[in-house]
Enzyme design. Structure first.
Site, mmCIF file in Angstrom:
data_model
loop_
_atom_site.group_PDB
_atom_site.id
_atom_site.type_symbol
_atom_site.label_atom_id
_atom_site.label_comp_id
_atom_site.label_asym_id
_atom_site.label_seq_id
_atom_site.Cartn_x
_atom_site.Cartn_y
_atom_site.Cartn_z
ATOM 1 N N ASP A 194 -9.897 -4.530 -4.625
ATOM 2 C CA ASP A 194 -9.550 -3.713 -3.683
ATOM 3 C C ASP A 194 -10.267 -2.232 -3.857
ATOM 4 O O ASP A 194 -10.142 -1.217 -4.607
ATOM 5 C CB ASP A 194 -7.978 -3.678 -4.307
ATOM 6 C CG ASP A 194 -7.086 -2.328 -2.605
ATOM 7 O OD1 ASP A 194 -7.997 -2.211 -2.743
ATOM 8 O OD2 ASP A 194 -6.203 -3.089 -3.046
ATOM 9 N N HIS B 18 -7.927 -5.924 -0.323
ATOM 10 C CA HIS B 18 -6.131 -4.868 0.137
ATOM 11 C C HIS B 18 -5.927 -5.921 1.021
ATOM 12 O O HIS B 18 -6.001 -5.270 2.563
ATOM 13 C CB HIS B 18 -6.863 -2.950 0.813
ATOM 14 C CG HIS B 18 -5.571 -2.317 0.581
ATOM 15 N ND1 HIS B 18 -5.602 -2.282 -0.777
ATOM 16 C CD2 HIS B 18 -5.587 -1.973 1.608
ATOM 17 C CE1 HIS B 18 -4.359 -1.070 0.130
ATOM 18 N NE2 HIS B 18 -4.108 -1.379 1.485
ATOM 19 N N SER C 34 0.914 -1.431 -0.346
ATOM 20 C CA SER C 34 -0.444 -0.116 -0.395
ATOM 21 C C SER C 34 0.563 1.316 -0.243
ATOM 22 O O SER C 34 1.790 1.528 -0.895
ATOM 23 C CB SER C 34 -0.893 -0.129 1.458
ATOM 24 O OG SER C 34 -1.802 0.552 0.755
#
Length: 215
Positions: free
Chosen positions: A168, A195, A108
């Site tokens: 996601d 995610h 991320s």
């Protein structure tokens, strides 16, 4: 036979509102899957997120930079990147003092950060001693100061693996594809999830095929 026993050493960079310990937990399935090939080292980003507090039983949370004073929003374009330079210096120091590392894995915001570090490595290879990047739920930073690192006609030649969740809801697969397009011949693992660090049997061959070239 001896060479087959060597394990890759991989530095791991967590996401926003995580920590080294939290990321270690979240990569448990991946580490188990790759235990014969790699060992993983985890570091904590240098910037504590205000409001995170161990006193209420929750772990302190950290980030690699803030898009505005003491907060970060991956969807907002700003001219600020508070703490970014300090994080760059920190990771460079870790690579140089705690290595050698074969590669870097990041998630991320950490993967967005790693995308920039890959460009910095192209500009100054000796300052950044690692040979590959694994970017999970990565994306192109929207901070204006970072746009200099995204050069479409001069792609990053460092070997890279991009792990992209098709559902996601935090980082769209389109944004991860955009970051992957900044690299020469990126390897890509797509999974139907969201995610998180995908480490099911369906992704096993993708990870192992990518890593075998460095053993």
């Amino acid at each position: 036979m001896a060479s087959s026993q060597r394990k890759l050493k991989i530095l791991c960079l967590h996401g926003y509102r995580q920590s080294d310990l939290a990321f270690r937990e979240r990569t448990g399935a991946l580490r188990k899957m790759l235990k014969s090939m790699a060992e993983f080292a985890f570091v904590k980003a240098p910037h504590e997120i205000p409001g995170s507090d161990e006193s209420d039983g929750t772990e302190k949370q950290y980030g690699w930079w803030f898009s505005e004073s003491k907060r970060y929003d991956c969807d907002v374009e700003t001219s600020e990147d508070f703490g970014f330079d300090e994080s760059v210096a920190f990771v460079r120091r870790v690579l140089q003092e705690q290595g050698p590392f074969d590669g870097v894995l990041a998630f991320s915001q950490g993967a967005s950060f790693l995308g920039v570090l890959c460009r910095l490595k192209m500009q100054s290879p000796d300052d950044w001693p690692f040979n590959f990047a694994i970017l999970v739920a990565g994306f192109r930073s929207l901070q204006s100061a970072h746009q200099q690192y995204y050069i479409t006609d001069n792609k990053i030649s460092l070997p890279s693996l991009h792990v992209i969740g098709e559902t996601d809801a935090v980082i769209s697969c389109g944004r991860s594809d955009e970051l992957a397009s900044m690299f020469v011949d990126p390897a890509i693992i797509r999974h139907p999830g969201g995610h998180f660090i995908a480490a099911a049997s369906a992704q096993k061959d993708g990870y192992k095929t990518f890593l075998k070239q460095f053993l």
